[in-house]
Write an enzyme that holds these catalytic residues in place. Structure first.
Site, PDB file in Angstrom:
ATOM      1  N   GLY A  89       0.827  -1.197   0.000  1.00  0.00           N
ATOM      2  CA  GLY A  89       0.000   0.000   0.000  1.00  0.00           C
ATOM      3  C   GLY A  89       0.859   1.243   0.000  1.00  0.00           C
ATOM      4  CB  CYS A  90       0.517   4.382  -1.008  1.00  0.00           C
ATOM      5  SG  CYS A  90       0.805   3.484  -2.513  1.00  0.00           S
ATOM      6  CB  ILE A  91       2.852   6.455   3.599  1.00  0.00           C
ATOM      7  CG1 ILE A  91       4.042   6.203   2.680  1.00  0.00           C
ATOM      8  CG2 ILE A  91       2.866   5.544   4.787  1.00  0.00           C
ATOM      9  CD1 ILE A  91       5.363   6.436   3.325  1.00  0.00           C
TER      10      ILE A  91
END
Lengths: 410, 105
Positions: free
Chosen positions: B103-105
């Site tokens: 996923g991403c931040i």
């Protein structure tokens, strides 16, 4: 004469233009910056506009003012990048050949990507604060709002400045408290994440902040559509959250020219080497800032740290040497927490935000992952730093590479 | 770190409860993980998603996002959530024997 072409004159493109302007010999290199608009917005300032803390005219200046005299600025959209022919086709009809290309076209919000979000209620009961128009309209609306259920909805990740939604909630809590109507406003965060933030330690700390301020969190909510008539958010699994006022963080996507060039992923972000910042599989093409698919935060501080790495790599690259400077994913973000206070987080690909002091262990002056007034002043002073130092490529006393000094490991 | 017992074999799991070693994965194991996760039967549509995820992971080292699943696997988002309720990307990755998506931040 060789040609350095920079697509995008935002934070990333402007910093890079300034650094290269002083490093590349004018007899060997010409440098061009292309952007579709004349205005450079201080984007961290958008957050403050809905609450009347900044007015829009205080956070905008002409792009050209921040580009050194030797740089040619072209006002145009970008039609297509042809990496094989090393050519960029502009919307104004012209084609530009390059020897080295820097893609810094950023990310923008796309409310039309979600069913029912972008309709006649957009700007009336549904707002964004990631655009000048959106932030301005929300400011007007909040002035006359009598209260009700305010829902801040994050559609999907990644988003620009992933702490901004939390800051908005903290500032909303302070805004309604100071206006003596906090008891008339129900504040909610609806997020696809499993908590307040992505990384465990900071998610816990920020989650506690939200709770203390009486802000309700609905986690794991994957927004499927918005029903404007019934005023509710509907998740893909049919769970619902109702609202009176929706503040939306819509899907963020890279520039459409990336899709037209067949270069992007499903969100038009350019696949990029997360260490060297070279575009995957393309010669003489680098990507800086929000335009890449890097797993780092999409934020100005990240673009700034990346620019120091990319600057070294480009100087090596044009001399025919391998790009050997490596970006570590460093991000550094002030988080406004309302009532004249703020938090600071400092992290990279490997290290999550941790508590401590910054930049000097035991001294600070800034506190990591804790609330303090000095963090708030740091955030407010940053606007000056941005216009006067950061964009001009001046070295700041913070290293591009994250440091563990002052951080407390649990 | 836990383990998973299947057909007399003990398989190692990572901190998220996903397979620690992708090479341990078999189709029978996928059925077993799915059943334990509340999906009693894997239909051809489930398999289309699982196989797509494994292909992308083998090539790119991370599982695809929901948006990409919708765009490229031929299964629309609504159906994805019916097949793998409460987070298709995460659950399908688990059944496919892949680590939790970064996923991403």
């Amino acid at each position: 004469m060789r040609h350095m072409l920079i697509l995008g004159g935002g934070t990333a493109g402007t910093i890079m233009a300034n650094k290269l302007a002083s490093a590349l010999d004018e007899r060997d290199w010409r440098i061009t910056v292309v952007d579709a608009t004349e205005e450079h917005y201080y984007q961290p300032g958008f957050l403050f506009v809905p609450f009347g803390i900044y007015r829009m005219r205080e956070i905008v200046k002409p792009r050209r003012q921040f580009l050194p005299g030797r740089i040619q600025f072209i006002l145009s959209g970008i039609e297509r990048i042809d990496a094989e022919k090393k050519t960029v086709m502009l919307s104004v009809g012209e084609s530009l050949r390059y020897d080295c290309l820097i893609i810094a076209t950023g990310a923008d919000i796309h409310p039309e990507q979600t069913d029912g979000l972008f309709d006649e209620e957009w700007g009336r009961s549904k707002f964004d604060f990631y655009t000048p128009k959106g932030a301005d309209r929300l400011a007007q609306f909040l002035k006359g709002w009598q209260g009700g259920k305010l829902v801040l909805s994050i559609t999907e990740m990644p988003i620009k400045c992933p702490v901004a939604p939390l800051e908005f909630l903290f500032l909303a809590d302070a805004y309604f408290t100071e206006r003596g109507m906090r008891d008339k406003v129900d504040i909610h965060l609806v997020t696809p994440l499993s908590g307040a933030f992505t990384k465990p330690t900071s998610s816990d700390v920020l989650g506690e902040f939200l709770e203390r301020k009486g802000i309700t969190v609905t986690p794991d909510f994957d927004l499927g559509r918005v029903d404007s008539k019934e005023k509710k958010l509907v998740a893909w699994d049919e769970t619902e959250v109702s609202y009176d006022l929706l503040v939306s963080i819509p899907t963020n996507m890279g520039n459409a020219c990336i899709a037209r060039s067949g270069m992007g992923n499903e969100l038009n972000f350019v696949p990029t080497d997360k260490q060297t910042l070279k575009a995957d599989g393309l010669e003489d093409v680098f990507v800086l800032g929000d335009a890449s698919n890097l797993p780092s935060s999409k934020a100005g501080s990240v673009a700034h740290f990346q620019s120091e790495i990319l600057f070294q790599n480009i100087l090596e690259h044009i001399e025919g040497r391998p790009a050997c400077a490596h970006f570590d994913g460093h991000a550094n973000c002030f988080i406004e927490s309302g009532f004249g206070k703020g938090l600071l987080i400092d992290f990279n690909y490997e290290t999550e935000p941790l508590p401590g002091e910054f930049p000097l262990p035991g001294i600070g002056p800034f506190k990591l992952l804790q609330e303090s007034s000095i963090n708030h002043y740091g955030k407010m002073m940053f606007r000056w730093v941005y216009w006067n130092l950061l964009l001009r490529g001046v070295e700041l006393p913070i290293e591009a590479e994250m440091s563990m000094a002052g951080k407390q490991v649990r | 770190m836990g383990t998973l017992s299947i057909a007399g074999k003990t398989i190692e799991l990572d901190a998220d409860g996903h397979l620690a070693n992708r090479t341990d994965w078999t189709e029978d194991m996928a059925r077993e993980i799915a059943a334990q996760d509340g999906i009693p039967e894997l239909t051809p549509q489930h398999w289309a998603v699982i196989n797509f995820m494994r292909t992308v992971f083998a090539k790119e080292g991370d599982a695809p996002s929901i948006r990409r699943l919708t765009k490229e696997s031929g299964v629309d988002t609504k159906t994805l959530y019916q097949l793998f309720p409460k987070g298709p990307a995460k659950r399908a990755a688990k059944i496919a024997g892949l680590p939790k998506p970064k996923g991403c931040i």
